[in-house]
Motif scaffolding. Structure first.
Motif, PDB file in Angstrom:
ATOM      1  N   SER A 133     -47.060  75.760 -35.530  1.00 48.60           N
ATOM      2  CA  SER A 133     -46.716  76.191 -36.966  1.00 48.60           C
ATOM      3  C   SER A 133     -45.615  77.138 -37.138  1.00 48.60           C
ATOM      4  O   SER A 133     -44.746  76.831 -37.902  1.00 48.60           O
ATOM      5  CB  SER A 133     -47.796  76.487 -37.869  1.00 48.60           C
ATOM      6  N   LEU A 134     -45.398  77.813 -36.199  1.00 44.99           N
ATOM      7  CA  LEU A 134     -44.611  78.944 -35.890  1.00 44.99           C
ATOM      8  C   LEU A 134     -43.001  78.207 -35.859  1.00 44.99           C
ATOM      9  O   LEU A 134     -41.840  78.597 -36.503  1.00 44.99           O
ATOM     10  CB  LEU A 134     -44.754  79.828 -35.123  1.00 44.99           C
ATOM     11  N   TYR A 185     -42.289  74.927 -36.716  1.00 44.33           N
ATOM     12  CA  TYR A 185     -41.898  74.372 -38.006  1.00 44.33           C
ATOM     13  C   TYR A 185     -41.392  75.326 -38.967  1.00 44.33           C
ATOM     14  O   TYR A 185     -40.545  75.014 -39.748  1.00 44.33           O
ATOM     15  CB  TYR A 185     -43.337  73.574 -38.543  1.00 44.33           C
ATOM     16  N   ASP A 186     -42.191  76.457 -39.191  1.00 44.80           N
ATOM     17  CA  ASP A 186     -41.773  77.399 -40.064  1.00 44.80           C
ATOM     18  C   ASP A 186     -40.183  77.960 -39.895  1.00 44.80           C
ATOM     19  O   ASP A 186     -39.377  78.242 -40.981  1.00 44.80           O
ATOM     20  CB  ASP A 186     -42.544  78.837 -40.248  1.00 44.80           C
ATOM     21  N   LEU A 217     -37.638  75.205 -41.161  1.00 42.82           N
ATOM     22  CA  LEU A 217     -37.574  75.591 -42.646  1.00 42.82           C
ATOM     23  C   LEU A 217     -36.596  76.568 -42.931  1.00 42.82           C
ATOM     24  O   LEU A 217     -35.713  76.587 -43.751  1.00 42.82           O
ATOM     25  CB  LEU A 217     -39.000  75.849 -43.159  1.00 42.82           C
ATOM     26  N   GLU A 218     -36.744  77.873 -42.252  1.00 41.87           N
ATOM     27  CA  GLU A 218     -35.698  78.894 -42.301  1.00 41.87           C
ATOM     28  C   GLU A 218     -34.277  78.468 -42.012  1.00 41.87           C
ATOM     29  O   GLU A 218     -33.425  78.786 -42.762  1.00 41.87           O
ATOM     30  CB  GLU A 218     -36.207  80.121 -41.429  1.00 41.87           C
ATOM     31  N   ALA A 253     -37.536  70.261 -43.113  1.00 40.52           N
ATOM     32  CA  ALA A 253     -37.127  71.067 -41.649  1.00 40.52           C
ATOM     33  C   ALA A 253     -35.646  70.575 -41.489  1.00 40.52           C
ATOM     34  O   ALA A 253     -35.242  69.543 -41.696  1.00 40.52           O
ATOM     35  CB  ALA A 253     -38.102  70.540 -40.784  1.00 40.52           C
ATOM     36  N   LYS A 270     -38.863  82.910 -33.991  1.00 45.68           N
ATOM     37  CA  LYS A 270     -38.693  84.218 -34.880  1.00 45.68           C
ATOM     38  C   LYS A 270     -38.397  85.285 -33.951  1.00 45.68           C
ATOM     39  O   LYS A 270     -38.568  85.191 -32.963  1.00 45.68           O
ATOM     40  CB  LYS A 270     -39.787  84.139 -35.949  1.00 45.68           C
TER      41      LYS A 270
END
Length: 424
Positions: free
Chosen positions: A23-24, A26-27, A30-31, A97, A125
């Protein structure tokens, strides 16, 4: 004589994430989408492009060099729009995404294990990593393993993305030693005429025309019109999110087809002795087209340059050089007598108003492109007393290539005053 040139290949892999934090990633995509949208928005507002990277990086929750790579890709899309207008002006309101673009050993890293696996670490990140093992075709894995152990290869940027909800990593690798033959050492010129629904090829040597081929891809034109109609409907209904989704699907569809067509162009060219692939320089095409609102929309948004780029890139990886010629009058000039007149061409039929020569209009243009290529290489242009019968291949939606649909004097059901080599 050879012309040294770095050759780049993109390798596609699936990510077997073993750090329990998919999930990290995928996030982070999005960023990356937010970074892309903000870059496009600022560029549209007239902000100095040199100031955009630092301005966007201050608010992005990504590794700095990754943010800069995403910004560079967005500005590249804007630059491509202004120069070629392949897919229209980029949108700054896309959702979902977006590929996370990263530098090797900064935004991501790869390692070869004792068991022969290739492991990855992606900085999704700041100070937060996604880890696992790459999976993919044996051919791509072999190239990547060679790259990680050879001084002749270097690993470049990569993009982490989700395809059909599955995480993937697309890695660029560069062979710094492989060379492209100098175009002046060529023995065959392949003229490439790119059109709305086909690409026409002619191989020309000092002995004359070796072969010609027309590759049809009508599904690109059909799908682009279909997506345009759907986007207009959802836009009128105020559903902008669906509009952006459709735009992304259209772009992926077109690029997939262009990659397949460009691969076939290179494979066809390889059968000839020391080929050089010649294109029309269409950089100024956008400014010169003015055929009314509807036709302008169709032609401005055709990916002519994209197909040329994909073909040139694949040809270079096979050691085949490319060249560019002035496109003036290639579609109006008679390749047999040289008479040039707009009335010579009527849709897909070419008939010279002077000598009466008839031909498939796109094939005729590809012959003229090849002739200009020969002139650019300072060869003696051979006498063109006759041309081979037009052969056509049609690419189906699945990407398969059918057998030639034209192997005789004329297309069945369409006779052209008894002249050979004419297709509808």
């Amino acid at each position: 004589m050879t012309d040294s040139q770095a050759l780049v290949k993109t390798l596609d892999f699936q990510l077997n994430i073993q750090s329990d934090n998919e999930s990290l990633l995928y996030d982070a995509t999005l960023e990356a989408r937010s970074v892309y949208n903000e870059t496009i928005r600022l560029a549209k507002e007239g902000v100095d492009w040199d100031a955009i990277p630092d301005r966007v990086a201050d608010d992005a929750d990504l590794v700095k060099n990754t943010t800069q790579r995403v910004v560079a890709k967005a500005l590249g899309a804007m630059e491509n729009y202004f120069e070629y207008d392949d897919f229209g002006q980029p949108s700054h309101t896309k959702d979902g995404a977006y590929p996370l673009r990263a530098n090797y050993e900064e935004g991501y890293n790869l390692s070869l294990t004792d068991d022969g696996d290739v492991t990855f670490r992606i900085s999704a990140k700041p100070y937060k990593h996604v880890k696992g093992v790459l999976e993919g075709s044996d051919a791509h894995l072999d190239i990547l393993k060679t790259t990680l152990t050879s001084d002749e290869w270097k690993v470049g940027t990569a993009e982490a993305l989700f395809h059909n909800e599955n995480p993937e990593l697309h890695v660029n690798v560069t062979n710094t030693e492989q060379t492209v033959r100098d175009k002046h050492d060529s023995r065959t010129v392949v003229g490439v005429d790119v059109n709305e629904d086909n690409v026409a090829l002619t191989a020309l040597s000092e002995d004359g025309v070796e072969d010609t081929l027309v590759i049809d891809f009508p599904e690109i034109k059909f799908e682009r019109h279909r997506y345009f109609t759907m986007r207009k409907r959802v836009q009128n209904a105020g559903k902008d999110s669906i509009h952006d989704t459709l735009e992304g699907r259209e772009e992926r569809f077109v690029r997939d087809r262009l990659h397949k067509v460009s691969r076939h162009i290179v494979e066809w060219s390889q059968q000839f002795e020391k080929p050089c692939i010649v294109f029309e320089d269409l950089k100024e095409m956008r400014d010169s087209i003015d055929y009314g609102t509807r036709m302008n929309r169709r032609l401005h948004h055709l990916p002519f340059r994209a197909l040329q780029f994909y073909t040139s890139y694949k040809a270079s990886f096979e050691g085949i050089p490319t060249a560019w010629i002035d496109p003036a009058y290639t579609s109006q000039r008679c390749p047999m007598c040289g008479h040039t007149e707009r009335a010579n061409r009527n849709k897909k039929r070419f008939k010279c108003r002077d000598c009466g020569h008839q031909d498939h209009s796109d094939r005729s243009a590809s012959v003229n492109i090849a002739v200009k290529g020969v002139n650019k290489l300072d060869w003696n242009v051979p006498a063109l007393n006759s041309l081979p019968v037009v052969r056509k291949l049609r690419r189906q939606a699945s990407g398969a290539v059918d057998a030639p649909t034209v192997t005789h004097a004329t297309v069945r059901g369409y006779q052209a005053d008894g002249r050979v080599g004419v297709s509808d």
